[in-house]
Design an enzyme around this catalytic site. Structure first.
Site, PDB file in Angstrom:
ATOM      1  N   SER A 115      10.981 -11.524 -10.478  1.00  0.00           N
ATOM      2  CA  SER A 115       9.827 -11.983 -11.330  1.00  0.00           C
ATOM      3  C   SER A 115      10.143 -12.652 -12.719  1.00  0.00           C
ATOM      4  CB  SER A 115       9.260 -10.445 -11.685  1.00  0.00           C
ATOM      5  OG  SER A 115       8.397 -10.726 -12.583  1.00  0.00           O
ATOM      6  N   TYR A 170       9.526  -2.332 -15.239  1.00  0.00           N
ATOM      7  CA  TYR A 170       9.095  -3.374 -14.200  1.00  0.00           C
ATOM      8  C   TYR A 170      10.130  -4.609 -14.201  1.00  0.00           C
ATOM      9  CZ  TYR A 170       6.989  -7.073 -11.428  1.00  0.00           C
ATOM     10  OH  TYR A 170       6.886  -7.922 -10.439  1.00  0.00           O
TER      11      TYR A 170
HETATM   12  N1  LIG Z   1       1.716 -11.606  -7.795  1.00  0.00           N
HETATM   13  C1  LIG Z   1       2.600 -11.918  -8.771  1.00  0.00           C
HETATM   14  O1  LIG Z   1       2.223 -12.651  -9.711  1.00  0.00           O
HETATM   15  C2  LIG Z   1       4.001 -11.498  -8.680  1.00  0.00           C
HETATM   16  C3  LIG Z   1       4.723 -11.853 -10.131  1.00  0.00           C
HETATM   17  C4  LIG Z   1       6.105 -11.780 -10.041  1.00  0.00           C
HETATM   18  C5  LIG Z   1       6.682 -10.826  -9.227  1.00  0.00           C
HETATM   19  N2  LIG Z   1       5.979 -10.376  -7.894  1.00  0.00           N
HETATM   20  C6  LIG Z   1       6.471  -9.616  -6.996  1.00  0.00           C
HETATM   21  O2  LIG Z   1       6.198 -10.401  -5.636  1.00  0.00           O
HETATM   22  C7  LIG Z   1       6.249  -9.406  -4.723  1.00  0.00           C
HETATM   23  C8  LIG Z   1       4.958  -9.216  -3.980  1.00  0.00           C
HETATM   24  O3  LIG Z   1       3.758  -9.241  -5.260  1.00  0.00           O
HETATM   25  P1  LIG Z   1       2.362  -8.924  -4.628  1.00  0.00           P
HETATM   26  O4  LIG Z   1       1.522  -9.631  -5.786  1.00  0.00           O
HETATM   27  O5  LIG Z   1       1.976  -9.419  -3.377  1.00  0.00           O
HETATM   28  O6  LIG Z   1       1.828  -7.627  -4.910  1.00  0.00           O
HETATM   29  P2  LIG Z   1       0.998  -6.488  -4.043  1.00  0.00           P
HETATM   30  O7  LIG Z   1       0.930  -5.015  -4.504  1.00  0.00           O
HETATM   31  O8  LIG Z   1      -0.210  -7.205  -3.452  1.00  0.00           O
HETATM   32  O9  LIG Z   1       2.024  -6.169  -2.647  1.00  0.00           O
HETATM   33  C9  LIG Z   1       3.173  -5.524  -2.559  1.00  0.00           C
HETATM   34  C10 LIG Z   1       2.992  -4.488  -1.285  1.00  0.00           C
HETATM   35  O10 LIG Z   1       4.226  -3.826  -1.294  1.00  0.00           O
HETATM   36  C11 LIG Z   1       3.696  -2.551  -0.693  1.00  0.00           C
HETATM   37  N3  LIG Z   1       4.523  -1.359  -1.194  1.00  0.00           N
HETATM   38  C12 LIG Z   1       4.904  -0.998  -2.680  1.00  0.00           C
HETATM   39  N4  LIG Z   1       5.739  -0.139  -2.473  1.00  0.00           N
HETATM   40  C13 LIG Z   1       6.351   0.105  -1.516  1.00  0.00           C
HETATM   41  C14 LIG Z   1       7.259   1.056  -0.729  1.00  0.00           C
HETATM   42  N5  LIG Z   1       7.921   1.874  -1.545  1.00  0.00           N
HETATM   43  N6  LIG Z   1       7.558   1.032   0.641  1.00  0.00           N
HETATM   44  C15 LIG Z   1       6.696   0.213   1.283  1.00  0.00           C
HETATM   45  N7  LIG Z   1       5.591  -0.801   0.729  1.00  0.00           N
HETATM   46  C16 LIG Z   1       5.549  -0.810  -0.423  1.00  0.00           C
HETATM   47  C17 LIG Z   1       2.166  -2.309  -1.239  1.00  0.00           C
HETATM   48  O11 LIG Z   1       1.310  -1.414  -0.532  1.00  0.00           O
HETATM   49  C18 LIG Z   1       1.994  -3.495  -1.539  1.00  0.00           C
HETATM   50  O12 LIG Z   1       0.942  -3.707  -0.351  1.00  0.00           O
HETATM   51  C19 LIG Z   1       6.543  -7.936  -5.514  1.00  0.00           C
HETATM   52  O13 LIG Z   1       7.724  -7.681  -5.285  1.00  0.00           O
HETATM   53  C20 LIG Z   1       6.007  -8.336  -6.962  1.00  0.00           C
HETATM   54  O14 LIG Z   1       6.997  -7.499  -7.727  1.00  0.00           O
HETATM   55  C21 LIG Z   1       4.559 -10.788  -7.755  1.00  0.00           C
END
Ligand SMILES: NC(=O)c1ccc[n+]([C@@H]2O[C@H](COP(=O)([O-])OP(=O)(O)OC[C@H]3O[C@@H](n4cnc5c(N)ncnc54)[C@H](O)[C@@H]3O)[C@@H](O)[C@H]2O)c1
Length: 348
Positions: free
Chosen positions: A150, A175
């Site tokens: 991130s 985080y």
């Molecule tokens: N969306 C953004 O702007 C952004 C920015 C930086 C980093 N990220 C990273 O990208 C990745 C995806 O983000 P996103 O926006 O799609 O988030 P999101 O929350 O929509 O997707 C993450 C998914 O992981 C699942 N999950 C969480 N913990 C879990 C576990 N212990 N076991 C199994 N499933 C689990 C959740 O149910 C969720 O559906 C994440 O790692 C997030 O930290 C996202």
């Protein structure tokens, strides 16, 4: 670089999440075979996760834990399992049975602000869960791993744009600290066990099917429902908003070119994946106002703990190695999010 595309069996964790869902759809369209994993937790409305899965041919009534379901859509080479990343009994069985060519770990407890109130869930999903993924990769001779980091790892970094050469030893949220830990853990496993590993630092991803805890969704929801929006740091924030299709195109290029990546003298690489065009929060709100035709009721608020004032991705390495090219400007991106939002929530 050799551009011949090899069909692969891909594990996508976080498949019912925002980015994971889009990645699955696009991998399937590119003819790869995909196994999706998610625990469908209730950090935000699980119905949105179920609706994403429905698009992939997975119905709500067949979602028992630890059972691998086939997509009901004959055109989709997709299977789904409801499983916790940190489940040390069932994740190894999944890896043994499915024999993945590549693993993309997107599952994580996301959100900077929630980590202030709920620190332990970050250690469980992001640290223990990721360690379980690394162990399964190690024990099943997985040679290719991509994982989500991130922009938050840049923490108190003041030099802009943020470069992967910058020091990231000053996170300001748990985080961010867990994401930085993932980078260290992945580096260790890539070194010890020869797993070729790529970490991607995502920068504020937005677009259709987006996350309800993020500004794009919160602001649109409030504006369309005539509620005030909370504008933190009195609007003095900027973000390198990156449209989800641009992110996905970047990830797919990396997957398709994985075999020809020059890892030089290590098995580990880290990239920023962003738009390289930061947008001021107030401009972002103006775009929402233009598209909806409604003036936002702005409630000015102080800075929030754990938040940073600005993000801006230096993406030169991703351009050089993968011809990455973010194509969606903020007006187009905001318009397509709002179109999806209105259709999904049946708003006019
Ligand atoms: N969306 C953004 O702007 C952004 C920015 C930086 C980093 N990220 C990273 O990208 C990745 C995806 O983000 P996103 O926006 O799609 O988030 P999101 O929350 O929509 O997707 C993450 C998914 O992981 C699942 N999950 C969480 N913990 C879990 C576990 N212990 N076991 C199994 N499933 C689990 C959740 O149910 C969720 O559906 C994440 O790692 C997030 O930290 C996202």
């Amino acid at each position: 670089m050799n551009n011949k595309i090899v069909r692969m069996k891909v594990l996508v964790t976080g498949a019912a999440g925002f980015i994971g869902y889009h990645l699955c759809i696009n991998l399937l369209n590119a003819n790869h075979s995909v196994v999706g994993l998610d625990n469908l937790n209730d950090y935000y409305d699980p119905n949105l996760k179920l609706a994403r899965l429905k698009q992939l041919g997975i119905q709500e009534q067949c979602l028992s834990e630890n059972v691998l379901y086939n997509s009901s859509l004959p055109t989709k080479n997709f299977k789904f399992i409801k499983l916790n990343l940190e489940d040390r009994e069932h994740l190894p069985i999944l890896f043994q049975n499915e024999k993945f060519d590549i693993v993309v770990n997107l599952a994580a407890q996301a959100g900077v602000r929630y980590s202030i109130e709920n620190p332990f869930v970050y250690a469980e999903s992001n640290v223990m869960g990721f360690l379980n993924i690394l162990e399964c990769c190690r024990n099943n001779n997985i040679e290719k791993l991509i994982f989500a980091s991130s922009s938050s790892v840049y923490g108190l970094n003041e030099k802009i744009p943020f470069s992967t050469n910058d020091n990231v030893d000053h996170p300001i949220s748990l985080y961010a600290a867990t994401k930085k830990s993932n980078e260290l853990m992945a580096h260790t496993y890539s070194h010890l066990y020869g797993i070729k590993t790529i970490g991607l630092r995502f920068f504020t991803v937005y677009g259709p099917w987006g996350r309800p805890d993020m500004a794009m969704f919160l602001f649109t929801d409030a504006v369309l429902n005539n509620k005030p929006i909370k504008v933190f740091n009195n609007g003095n924030l900027s973000r390198d908003f990156t449209y989800v299709d641009d992110i996905i195109n970047g990830i797919i290029s990396i997957i398709n070119k994985f075999d020809s990546i020059n890892f030089e003298d290590s098995n580990y690489k880290i990239y920023n994946i962003g738009n390289n065009k930061p947008v001021k929060l107030l401009e972002f709100i103006t775009e929402i106002e233009k598209t909806t035709g409604i003036t936002a009721q702005k409630e000015m608020m102080p800075m929030q703990a754990g938040d940073v004032e600005s993000t801006w991705a230096d993406i030169d390495n991703l351009i050089a190695d993968f011809d990455y090219e973010p194509k969606t400007n903020i007006s187009e991106g905001v318009a397509s999010f709002i179109e999806w939002y209105k259709e999904y929530y049946k708003k006019n």
